[in-house]
Design an enzyme around this catalytic site. Structure first.
Site, mmCIF file in Angstrom:
data_model
loop_
_atom_site.group_PDB
_atom_site.id
_atom_site.type_symbol
_atom_site.label_atom_id
_atom_site.label_comp_id
_atom_site.label_asym_id
_atom_site.label_seq_id
_atom_site.Cartn_x
_atom_site.Cartn_y
_atom_site.Cartn_z
ATOM 1 N N GLU A 46 38.672 65.543 44.057
ATOM 2 C CA GLU A 46 39.907 64.773 43.862
ATOM 3 C C GLU A 46 40.717 64.742 45.163
ATOM 4 O O GLU A 46 40.352 65.385 46.146
ATOM 5 C CB GLU A 46 40.749 65.402 42.742
ATOM 6 C CG GLU A 46 40.682 64.641 41.427
ATOM 7 C CD GLU A 46 41.214 63.202 41.513
ATOM 8 O OE1 GLU A 46 41.988 62.899 42.438
ATOM 9 O OE2 GLU A 46 40.855 62.375 40.666
ATOM 10 N N LYS A 102 45.607 48.894 36.451
ATOM 11 C CA LYS A 102 44.533 48.429 37.349
ATOM 12 C C LYS A 102 45.150 47.862 38.620
ATOM 13 O O LYS A 102 46.035 47.029 38.584
ATOM 14 C CB LYS A 102 43.663 47.375 36.653
ATOM 15 C CG LYS A 102 42.493 46.931 37.531
ATOM 16 C CD LYS A 102 41.446 46.171 36.746
ATOM 17 C CE LYS A 102 40.334 45.640 37.632
ATOM 18 N NZ LYS A 102 39.549 46.670 38.316
ATOM 19 N N HIS A 119 42.923 43.303 31.916
ATOM 20 C CA HIS A 119 42.740 44.742 32.104
ATOM 21 C C HIS A 119 44.064 45.463 31.853
ATOM 22 O O HIS A 119 45.124 44.840 31.845
ATOM 23 C CB HIS A 119 42.267 45.056 33.533
ATOM 24 C CG HIS A 119 40.807 44.777 33.740
ATOM 25 N ND1 HIS A 119 40.337 43.534 34.090
ATOM 26 C CD2 HIS A 119 39.708 45.585 33.645
ATOM 27 C CE1 HIS A 119 39.015 43.580 34.199
ATOM 28 N NE2 HIS A 119 38.604 44.801 33.936
ATOM 29 N N ALA A 172 37.227 62.543 40.224
ATOM 30 C CA ALA A 172 36.828 63.210 38.980
ATOM 31 C C ALA A 172 37.992 63.415 38.001
ATOM 32 O O ALA A 172 37.768 63.661 36.817
ATOM 33 C CB ALA A 172 36.172 64.554 39.297
ATOM 34 N N ARG A 226 40.451 58.056 35.355
ATOM 35 C CA ARG A 226 39.929 57.522 34.076
ATOM 36 C C ARG A 226 38.401 57.442 34.094
ATOM 37 O O ARG A 226 37.733 57.987 33.219
ATOM 38 C CB ARG A 226 40.517 56.114 33.819
ATOM 39 C CG ARG A 226 41.914 56.111 33.242
ATOM 40 C CD ARG A 226 42.439 54.694 33.138
ATOM 41 N NE ARG A 226 42.720 54.182 34.473
ATOM 42 C CZ ARG A 226 43.930 54.128 35.015
ATOM 43 N NH1 ARG A 226 44.967 54.541 34.337
ATOM 44 N NH2 ARG A 226 44.108 53.667 36.250
ATOM 45 N N GLY A 272 36.839 42.871 40.138
ATOM 46 C CA GLY A 272 35.591 42.705 40.889
ATOM 47 C C GLY A 272 34.556 41.954 40.051
ATOM 48 O O GLY A 272 33.786 41.133 40.560
HETATM 49 P P1 NAD Z 1 42.094 56.040 38.306
HETATM 50 O O1 NAD Z 1 43.336 55.753 39.098
HETATM 51 O O2 NAD Z 1 42.244 56.532 36.904
HETATM 52 O O3 NAD Z 1 41.174 57.088 39.081
HETATM 53 C C1 NAD Z 1 41.018 57.139 40.469
HETATM 54 C C2 NAD Z 1 41.031 58.625 40.845
HETATM 55 O O4 NAD Z 1 40.679 58.728 42.233
HETATM 56 C C3 NAD Z 1 42.409 59.271 40.662
HETATM 57 O O5 NAD Z 1 42.276 60.446 39.874
HETATM 58 C C4 NAD Z 1 42.824 59.603 42.093
HETATM 59 O O6 NAD Z 1 43.617 60.782 42.196
HETATM 60 C C5 NAD Z 1 41.470 59.786 42.771
HETATM 61 N N1 NAD Z 1 41.523 59.675 44.236
HETATM 62 C C6 NAD Z 1 42.313 58.886 44.990
HETATM 63 N N2 NAD Z 1 42.075 59.094 46.320
HETATM 64 C C7 NAD Z 1 41.095 60.033 46.384
HETATM 65 C C8 NAD Z 1 40.420 60.670 47.451
HETATM 66 N N3 NAD Z 1 40.677 60.375 48.721
HETATM 67 N N4 NAD Z 1 39.484 61.610 47.159
HETATM 68 C C9 NAD Z 1 39.193 61.923 45.886
HETATM 69 N N5 NAD Z 1 39.808 61.355 44.822
HETATM 70 C C10 NAD Z 1 40.740 60.415 45.059
HETATM 71 O O7 NAD Z 1 41.251 54.682 38.347
HETATM 72 P P2 NAD Z 1 40.029 54.263 37.400
HETATM 73 O O8 NAD Z 1 40.535 53.404 36.289
HETATM 74 O O9 NAD Z 1 39.199 55.458 37.090
HETATM 75 O O10 NAD Z 1 39.247 53.280 38.370
HETATM 76 C C11 NAD Z 1 38.709 53.733 39.600
HETATM 77 C C12 NAD Z 1 37.968 52.593 40.264
HETATM 78 O O11 NAD Z 1 36.823 52.245 39.489
HETATM 79 C C13 NAD Z 1 38.779 51.298 40.386
HETATM 80 O O12 NAD Z 1 38.450 50.665 41.584
HETATM 81 C C14 NAD Z 1 38.317 50.479 39.199
HETATM 82 O O13 NAD Z 1 38.484 49.086 39.372
HETATM 83 C C15 NAD Z 1 36.865 50.848 39.181
HETATM 84 N N6 NAD Z 1 36.161 50.654 37.912
HETATM 85 C C16 NAD Z 1 34.866 50.300 38.023
HETATM 86 C C17 NAD Z 1 34.104 50.157 36.896
HETATM 87 C C18 NAD Z 1 32.645 49.791 37.049
HETATM 88 O O14 NAD Z 1 31.940 49.645 36.036
HETATM 89 N N7 NAD Z 1 32.158 49.653 38.270
HETATM 90 C C19 NAD Z 1 34.666 50.363 35.630
HETATM 91 C C20 NAD Z 1 35.984 50.741 35.550
HETATM 92 C C21 NAD Z 1 36.734 50.909 36.712
#
Ligand code: NAD
Length: 240
Positions: free
Chosen positions: A34, A151, A147, A9, A12, A157
Site C-alpha cells: 500500500e 471512480k 460507475h 491491497a 476496493r 477504460g
Molecule cells: P481504490 O482507490 O479503492 O484503491 C486503490 C488503492 O491503491 C488505494 O488503497 C490506495 O491507497 C492504493 N495506492 C495508491 N498509491 C499507491 C502506491 N504508490 N503504492 C501502493 N498502493 C497505492 O480504487 P479501486 O476501485 O480499487 O480501483 C483501482 C484501479 O483499478 C482504478 O484504476 C480502477 O479504474 C481500476 N479497476 C480496474 C478493473 C479491471 O477489471 N481492470 C476493475 C475495477 C477497477
C-alpha cells in the site's frame, strides 16, 4: 505454487483480489503493498503484513498484481521488469506515456493489461462490433457508462476500449461516450445502436467486484507461465 503480490491491497479491487487469492490452493499471497501513508500498514492480510516497500516485496513474489493509482504505473512496471517478475495490471486512466512504459516492460517480462477483467465485457465487445457490422453505417453508435462516485477516471477504460473497437469496425468515426458517476455502481456499460425507427441496446452490468478479481486470477495463472510479451484478456481467455 504461484507467489502473488498485490499493490493497492487496501483498496476496493486490491482487497478483493487478496481475498480471492487467499482462497486458491495453487496461489499464495506473499506480499500486500500500500502507499506509505496508508492507515492500515502493518495489518495482516492472510499471512503477510500490509507493507509499503515495493522493492522488498518484489523479492517475495512471482507475479505482481497492480490495482493502485495510475500515476505510479511507470515506476512499478519498470521495477517488475528489472526484477524479472510477471506483471498483471488492471489500473485504468493511464497516460500514453505510462502505457508506453508498460509496453516497454513487456520486452523483458510477461505482462497482462486489461482495463476490465470481466469475461462478460469481453463478450460485449465482440457482440457490439458484430452488431455494428451487421447494421452498417446508417446507425448511430453511442456508449453510456456508469460507475460509483469515487471512480477517478472518466470515461472508463472499458468504454474507451469499446469506443475504439466500434470506431474501427463500425462508423469509422469517434464513438461518443457518456459517463455517469453516482452512488455505488460497480460498473455498467451500454452500447446503443440507433437507426431509423429502431434502437438496439447491449448492456453489461457488473454487480460485484469479484467478477474482475476472478478474471485477475486467470490472468495471474496465465502470466506466470507466459513468455515475455504484452497480453490482453483475450489472450488469457483463449487458454481454457
Ligand atoms: P481504490 O482507490 O479503492 O484503491 C486503490 C488503492 O491503491 C488505494 O488503497 C490506495 O491507497 C492504493 N495506492 C495508491 N498509491 C499507491 C502506491 N504508490 N503504492 C501502493 N498502493 C497505492 O480504487 P479501486 O476501485 O480499487 O480501483 C483501482 C484501479 O483499478 C482504478 O484504476 C480502477 O479504474 C481500476 N479497476 C480496474 C478493473 C479491471 O477489471 N481492470 C476493475 C475495477 C477497477
Amino acid at each position: 505454487m504461484i507467489r502473488v503480490g498485490v499493490v493497492g491491497a487496501g483498496g476496493r479491487m486490491g482487497s478483493t483480489v487478496c481475498r480471492l487469492v487467499l482462497a486458491e490452493k495453487d496461489l499464495k499471497l506473499t506480499a500486500a503493498v500500500e502507499r506509505r501513508d496508508h492507515p492500515d500498514l502493518g495489518r495482516q492480510v492472510g499471512d503477510c503484513p500490509l507493507v509499503s516497500n515495493l522493492h522488498e516485496s518484489l523479492g517475495l513474489v512471482d507475479v505482481l498484481v497492480d490495482f493502485a493509482l495510475a500515476a505510479d504505473i511507470p515506476d512499478r512496471a519498470r521495477a517488475a521488469a528489472v526484477t524479472g517478475k510477471a506483471y498483471v495490471c488492471g489500473v485504468t486512466g493511464l497516460s500514453d506515456e505510462a502505457m508506453e512504459e508498460v509496453r516497454r516492460a513487456s520486452a523483458k517480462i510477461a505482462v497482462v493489461y486489461a482495463a476490465n477483467f470481466s469475461v462478460g465485457v469481453s463478450v460485449l465487445n465482440r457482440l457490439a462490433t458484430y452488431a455494428a457490422g451487421l447494421l452498417g453505417p446508417g446507425y448511430d453508435i453511442e456508449i453510456v457508462e456508469a460507475h460509483h462516485r469515487q471512480k477517478r477516471d472518466a470515461p472508463s477504460g472499458t468504454a474507451k476500449n469499446l469506443a475504439e473497437s466500434l470506431g474501427r469496425t463500425g462508423p469509422g468515426k469517434q464513438v461518443p461516450v457518456h459517463s455517469i458517476r453516482a452512488g455505488d455502481v460497480v460498473g455498467d456499460h451500454t452500447v446503443v445502436l440507433a437507426g431509423p425507427g429502431e434502437r438496439l441496446e447491449l448492456t453489461h452490468r457488473a454487480t460485484s467486484r469479484e467478477v474482475f478479481a476472478y478474471g485477475t486470477l486467470r490472468a495471474i495463472r496465465f502470466v506466470a507461465a507466459a513468455k515475455p510479451g504484452f497480453y490482453s484478456l483475450s489472450d488469457v481467455l483463449a487458454v481454457r
